[in-house]
Scaffold this motif. Structure first.
Motif, short mmCIF file in Angstrom:
data_model
loop_
_atom_site.label_atom_id
_atom_site.label_comp_id
_atom_site.label_asym_id
_atom_site.label_seq_id
_atom_site.Cartn_x
_atom_site.Cartn_y
_atom_site.Cartn_z
N GLN A 156 -3.05 -7.50 -8.83
CA GLN A 156 -4.23 -6.63 -8.74
C GLN A 156 -3.77 -5.22 -8.37
OE1 GLN A 156 -6.61 -8.82 -5.81
NE2 GLN A 156 -8.03 -9.41 -7.42
N ILE A 157 -4.14 -4.25 -9.18
CA ILE A 157 -3.74 -2.86 -8.97
C ILE A 157 -5.00 -2.02 -8.80
CG2 ILE A 157 -2.28 -0.99 -9.79
CD1 ILE A 157 -1.26 -2.93 -11.96
N ALA A 158 -5.10 -1.32 -7.67
CA ALA A 158 -6.27 -0.49 -7.41
C ALA A 158 -5.84 0.92 -7.01
CB ALA A 158 -7.13 -1.10 -6.30
N ARG A 217 0.83 -1.20 0.00
CA ARG A 217 0.00 0.00 0.00
C ARG A 217 0.88 1.25 0.00
NH1 ARG A 217 -3.65 -0.87 5.17
NH2 ARG A 217 -4.09 1.33 4.72
N THR A 218 0.55 2.21 -0.86
CA THR A 218 1.27 3.48 -0.90
C THR A 218 0.28 4.63 -0.95
OG1 THR A 218 1.51 3.22 -3.31
CG2 THR A 218 3.39 2.61 -1.94
N PRO A 250 -5.55 11.56 -14.18
CA PRO A 250 -4.59 10.66 -14.85
C PRO A 250 -3.14 10.90 -14.41
CG PRO A 250 -6.17 11.49 -16.44
CD PRO A 250 -6.37 12.28 -15.18
N LEU A 251 -2.78 12.18 -14.26
CA LEU A 251 -1.42 12.53 -13.84
C LEU A 251 -1.15 12.07 -12.42
CD1 LEU A 251 1.14 14.07 -14.81
CD2 LEU A 251 0.18 16.10 -13.68
N VAL A 252 -2.11 12.31 -11.53
CA VAL A 252 -1.98 11.89 -10.13
C VAL A 252 -1.92 10.37 -10.03
CG1 VAL A 252 -3.24 11.77 -7.94
CG2 VAL A 252 -3.06 13.95 -9.16
N ALA A 253 -2.75 9.69 -10.84
CA ALA A 253 -2.75 8.22 -10.83
C ALA A 253 -1.40 7.68 -11.27
CB ALA A 253 -3.86 7.69 -11.75
N GLY A 254 -0.82 8.31 -12.31
CA GLY A 254 0.50 7.88 -12.78
C GLY A 254 1.57 8.06 -11.71
N LYS A 255 1.52 9.17 -10.99
CA LYS A 255 2.48 9.42 -9.91
C LYS A 255 2.32 8.40 -8.79
CE LYS A 255 3.74 12.90 -6.46
NZ LYS A 255 3.41 14.25 -5.90
N ALA A 256 1.06 8.12 -8.41
CA ALA A 256 0.81 7.15 -7.34
C ALA A 256 1.26 5.75 -7.76
CB ALA A 256 -0.68 7.14 -6.99
N LEU A 257 1.05 5.43 -9.04
CA LEU A 257 1.48 4.13 -9.55
C LEU A 257 2.99 3.97 -9.45
CD1 LEU A 257 0.83 1.46 -11.06
CD2 LEU A 257 1.12 2.74 -13.20
N LYS A 258 3.73 5.03 -9.83
CA LYS A 258 5.19 4.96 -9.76
C LYS A 258 5.67 4.73 -8.32
CE LYS A 258 5.96 7.90 -13.81
NZ LYS A 258 6.40 9.23 -14.30
N THR A 259 5.00 5.38 -7.37
CA THR A 259 5.35 5.20 -5.97
C THR A 259 5.12 3.76 -5.53
OG1 THR A 259 4.70 7.50 -5.52
CG2 THR A 259 4.93 6.04 -3.62
N ASN A 260 4.00 3.19 -5.97
CA ASN A 260 3.69 1.82 -5.60
C ASN A 260 4.64 0.83 -6.27
OD1 ASN A 260 1.74 -0.85 -6.02
ND2 ASN A 260 1.34 0.26 -4.11
N CYS A 320 -2.49 4.15 -4.14
CA CYS A 320 -2.32 3.06 -5.11
C CYS A 320 -1.92 1.84 -4.31
CB CYS A 320 -1.25 3.40 -6.14
SG CYS A 320 -1.02 2.08 -7.38
N ASN A 321 -2.68 0.77 -4.45
CA ASN A 321 -2.45 -0.44 -3.66
C ASN A 321 -2.37 -1.66 -4.58
OD1 ASN A 321 -2.74 1.09 -1.22
ND2 ASN A 321 -4.95 1.02 -1.52
N SER A 322 -1.52 -2.60 -4.19
CA SER A 322 -1.32 -3.81 -4.98
C SER A 322 -1.49 -5.06 -4.13
CB SER A 322 0.10 -3.83 -5.58
OG SER A 322 0.27 -2.79 -6.50
N ALA A 323 -2.04 -6.08 -4.75
CA ALA A 323 -2.11 -7.41 -4.15
C ALA A 323 -1.58 -8.41 -5.18
CB ALA A 323 -3.53 -7.77 -3.74
#
Length: 482
Positions: free
Chosen positions: A441-443, A291-292, A323-333, A450-453
């Motif tokens: 799984q990416i949510a 989780r990030t 979209p920009l915020v989602a991309g940033k959160a994805l990179k952190t995760n 941005c959280n991953s399982a």
């Protein structure tokens, strides 16, 4: 070039095994040269030193026991179920527009309807998504009673099917986690489930609210932690849903109207176990949950907001920066997840790229790891076409890798935190989940998170009874105009 990279990947992945082959060969050659007298002397040496032998075996037993006790308990996914609403709640894009047109009062309404029409046409949603009963009434029933009815139908529908398929008595459940972002009544949704199924009095129940579309993975992570510290072998149930009845926006703010166009009715229930005996009957094993949170940044924090517009009407506002915020959160995760899942070959390339840019100021692009070497399947939250596009490009995936996400968006729409389970159900219905396959799984959700399982299939997984794709999997994938 692809063949060279594949060879490099296998070489680095099995490097230690390859190094051990000559070592074993040398040991075997030395052992073969031992004479019978040498072997007899070695046996006599151990017989004359019983204390050393006893201490050696005691240390081995102690270390083995310590290792076994320190390892966290494995968490298994026994089964899961996605709610399939009844046929009369199915809506086409045109029927949605026809229904909304009944409430047209002025020129502002006409402009809002035209805006929603354009969003729907570009959304990637099909003509078989579902809306709850209260929103199909004339006028819509936006009451607490209607919202409770809507949410209960989704939760109980998923849970009834889950308990029947898993052949489990609800009273055997010790942990319950329910998540719904926008509807949190009193008594809580978790209490409603406890009351409905008469769960045990000492159950550990949790109700997660306001955590957006990523709350499903958060609920899994919480259940995992509880299962790993639970003294006894037990079950945990996670229920993920969202409410639409109370949260349909009736104003003119375009950033809030987008939510009306994308979100649809759905829910899922997941049965987890820490019982070693459940491994054989379980579908998956939970490998990682990461989780990030990027909420410290104001732009990220405000990009998805439940608020009132200037006229006092409530809705969920989606920022253009999403979209920009989602991309940033994805990179952190990804930065947190990569060391856990990527093979050695990808880690070395990534490290080399980092050193070249950081220390030698090399003018090269950031290296995007090849996640298809770490996972066979991807469940990207079906939040919308733009979100899936962004993640597909960021992760350098192929259309086949995001097929489950696009088809879930087309068939069921954005069902919030439960969408990743409709995607996993799609893969099962298509017969693609084989033993040993790894699923990511990416949510993503408000906050911004941005959280991953990460799961591993324990067998060739077949779809459970009443899989939501049961009656339509043969018609998918369908072609979507992008």
């Amino acid at each position: 070039m692809n063949n060279v990279k594949l060879f490099y990947h296998y070489l680095m992945t099995h490097f230690l095994k390859l190094c051990s082959v000559p070592l074993m060969a040398v040991l075997a050659m030395k052992a073969s040269r031992l004479s019978p007298n040498d072997l007899q002397n070695l046996v006599l040496h151990f017989q004359n030193s019983p204390v050393i032998v006893a201490v050696f075996f005691a240390v081995v037993v102690f270390l083995s026991t310590l290792y076994a006790m320190s390892r966290p308990r494995p968490v298994y996914l026994v089964d899961f179920s996605c709610y399939l609403p009844p046929p009369h709640l199915k809506v086409s894009l045109q029927s949605i527009m026809d229904h909304a047109a009944k409430y047209k009062r002025n020129a502002k309404d006409e402009k809002s309807l035209e805006f929603v029409r354009k969003i729907l046409e570009r959304s990637g949603l099909g003509d078989e998504t579902y809306l709850p009963e209260p929103l199909l009434c004339v006028p819509p029933r936006q009451t607490i009673a209607a919202a409770r009815e809507e949410t209960q139908q989704a939760m109980f529908g998923a849970l009834d099917n889950l308990f029947e398929n898993a052949k489990i008595d609800p009273r055997d459940i010790s942990i319950l986690v329910v998540n719904s972002s926008l509807f949190n009544p009193t008594p809580s949704l978790s209490s409603i489930v406890v009351n409905k199924y008469k769960l045990r009095g000492n159950i550990k129940s949790y109700n997660l609210g306001g955590m957006g579309c990523s709350a499903g993975v958060i609920a899994i992570d919480l259940a995992k932690d509880l299962l790993r510290v639970h003294r006894n072998s037990t079950y945990a149930v996670v229920v993920s849903t969202e409410n639409l009845s109370l949260n349909m926006y009736t104003g003119y703010n375009r950033s809030m109207l987008v939510s009306n166009a994308l979100f649809r009715y759905g829910g899922a229930a997941v049965l987890l176990s820490n019982k070693s005996g459940d491994r054989k009957r379980s579908k998956y094993k939970l490998v990682h949950s990461v989780r990030t949170h990027t909420g410290a940044d104001d732009k990220s924090f405000r990009c998805v907001n439940h608020e009132q517009d200037e006229t006092g009407k409530t809705g969920v506002s989606l920022s253009k920066d999403l979209p920009l915020v989602a991309g940033k959160a994805l990179k952190t995760n990804i930065a947190a997840l990569s060391p856990l899942v990527l093979p050695t070959s990808e880690k070395l390339i990534f490290l080399t790229n980092f050193i070249a840019k950081k220390w030698f100021r090399a003018k090269i692009k950031n290296y995007v790891p090849d996640f298809k070497l770490a996972f066979e399947h991807f469940c990207i939250h079906a939040g919308g076409r733009a979100l899936i596009d962004e993640l597909e490009e960021s992760l350098k995936l192929q259309p086949a890798d995001v097929e489950a996400s696009r088809m879930t968006l087309h068939r069921f729409g954005n069902t919030s935190s439960s969408s990743i389970w409709y995607e996993l159900a799609y893969m099962e219905a298509k017969g693609r989940m084989k033993k040993g396959d790894r699923v990511w799984q990416i949510a993503l959700g408000s906050g911004f998170k941005c959280n991953s399982a990460v799961w591993t299939a324990l067998r060739n997984v077949k779809p459970s009874k009443n899989n939501p794709w049961e009656d339509c999997s043969d018609r998918y994938p369908v072609k979507i105009d992008l």
